[in-house]
Design a protein around this motif. Structure first.
Motif, PDB file in Angstrom:
ATOM      1  N   TYR A 117       5.984  11.505  -1.514  1.00 18.62           N
ATOM      2  CA  TYR A 117       7.003  10.925  -2.392  1.00 18.62           C
ATOM      3  C   TYR A 117       8.135  11.923  -2.632  1.00 18.62           C
ATOM      4  O   TYR A 117       9.314  11.577  -2.579  1.00 18.62           O
TER       5      TYR A 117
ATOM      6  N   THR B 199       3.647  -0.123  -5.962  1.00 11.62           N
ATOM      7  CA  THR B 199       2.393   0.323  -5.381  1.00 11.62           C
ATOM      8  C   THR B 199       1.515   0.888  -6.488  1.00 11.62           C
ATOM      9  O   THR B 199       2.000   1.292  -7.536  1.00 11.62           O
TER      10      THR B 199
ATOM     11  N   VAL C 111      -1.356   3.817  -7.083  1.00 12.21           N
ATOM     12  CA  VAL C 111      -1.933   5.028  -6.496  1.00 12.21           C
ATOM     13  C   VAL C 111      -3.209   5.360  -7.258  1.00 12.21           C
ATOM     14  O   VAL C 111      -3.188   5.500  -8.478  1.00 12.21           O
TER      15      VAL C 111
ATOM     16  N   PHE D  81      -0.037  11.516  -2.261  1.00 10.49           N
ATOM     17  CA  PHE D  81       1.087  10.598  -2.398  1.00 10.49           C
ATOM     18  C   PHE D  81       2.309  11.311  -2.965  1.00 10.49           C
ATOM     19  O   PHE D  81       3.423  11.105  -2.492  1.00 10.49           O
TER      20      PHE D  81
ATOM     21  N   ASN E 221       0.862  -1.179   0.000  1.00  9.28           N
ATOM     22  CA  ASN E 221       0.000   0.000   0.000  1.00  9.28           C
ATOM     23  C   ASN E 221       0.903   1.236   0.000  1.00  9.28           C
ATOM     24  O   ASN E 221       2.120   1.139   0.154  1.00  9.28           O
ATOM     25  N   ASN E 222       0.331   2.408  -0.157  1.00 14.86           N
ATOM     26  CA  ASN E 222       1.124   3.619  -0.391  1.00 14.86           C
ATOM     27  C   ASN E 222       2.044   3.973   0.774  1.00 14.86           C
ATOM     28  O   ASN E 222       3.201   4.338   0.564  1.00 14.86           O
TER      29      ASN E 222
END
Length: 109
Positions: free
Chosen positions: A83, A69, A71, A79, A5-6
């Motif tokens: 990131y 992952t 998104v 995200f 997951n993120n």
């Protein structure tokens, strides 16, 4: 390849970037993802349904580790902010490369 997951992806990416400083390098790829994980059907078979919205598949790879992952469309802004923080924190040891001018450019300029 491990699909995370993120939040877990960002945590593992931080660890991957820290280990890559001393050992090797790592690469990150971003790709539009439509949710299908199988190849397109051959002619004559029914086509795959079109997705309502596309997602983003992000992969990170070092010599021995692969992470991925997906998104969703509505989570992209959140995200990408996290990131970018991870990338900025992992790039603090980069050295600035000195550019060498060509003689022809130096004469003109």
């Amino acid at each position: 390849m491990v699909l995370l997951n993120n939040e877990e992806f960002l945590t593992q990416l931080t660890l991957l970037s820290q280990s890559a400083r001393s050992e090797s390098s790592f690469t990150i790829t971003l790709k539009r993802y439509d949710g299908h994980d199988r190849p397109k059907p051959r002619p004559g078979n029914p086509p795959l349904p079109k997705p309502d919205e596309y997602q983003c598949l992000i992969r990170a790879r070092s010599r021995s580790k692969k992470l991925a992952t997906v998104v969703r469309h509505d989570e992209v802004a959140k995200f990408m902010e996290s990131y970018s923080k991870v990338l900025k924190s992992s790039m603090d040891g980069l050295k600035k490369i000195k550019k060498v001018k060509n003689k022809a450019k130096a004469v003109q300029g």
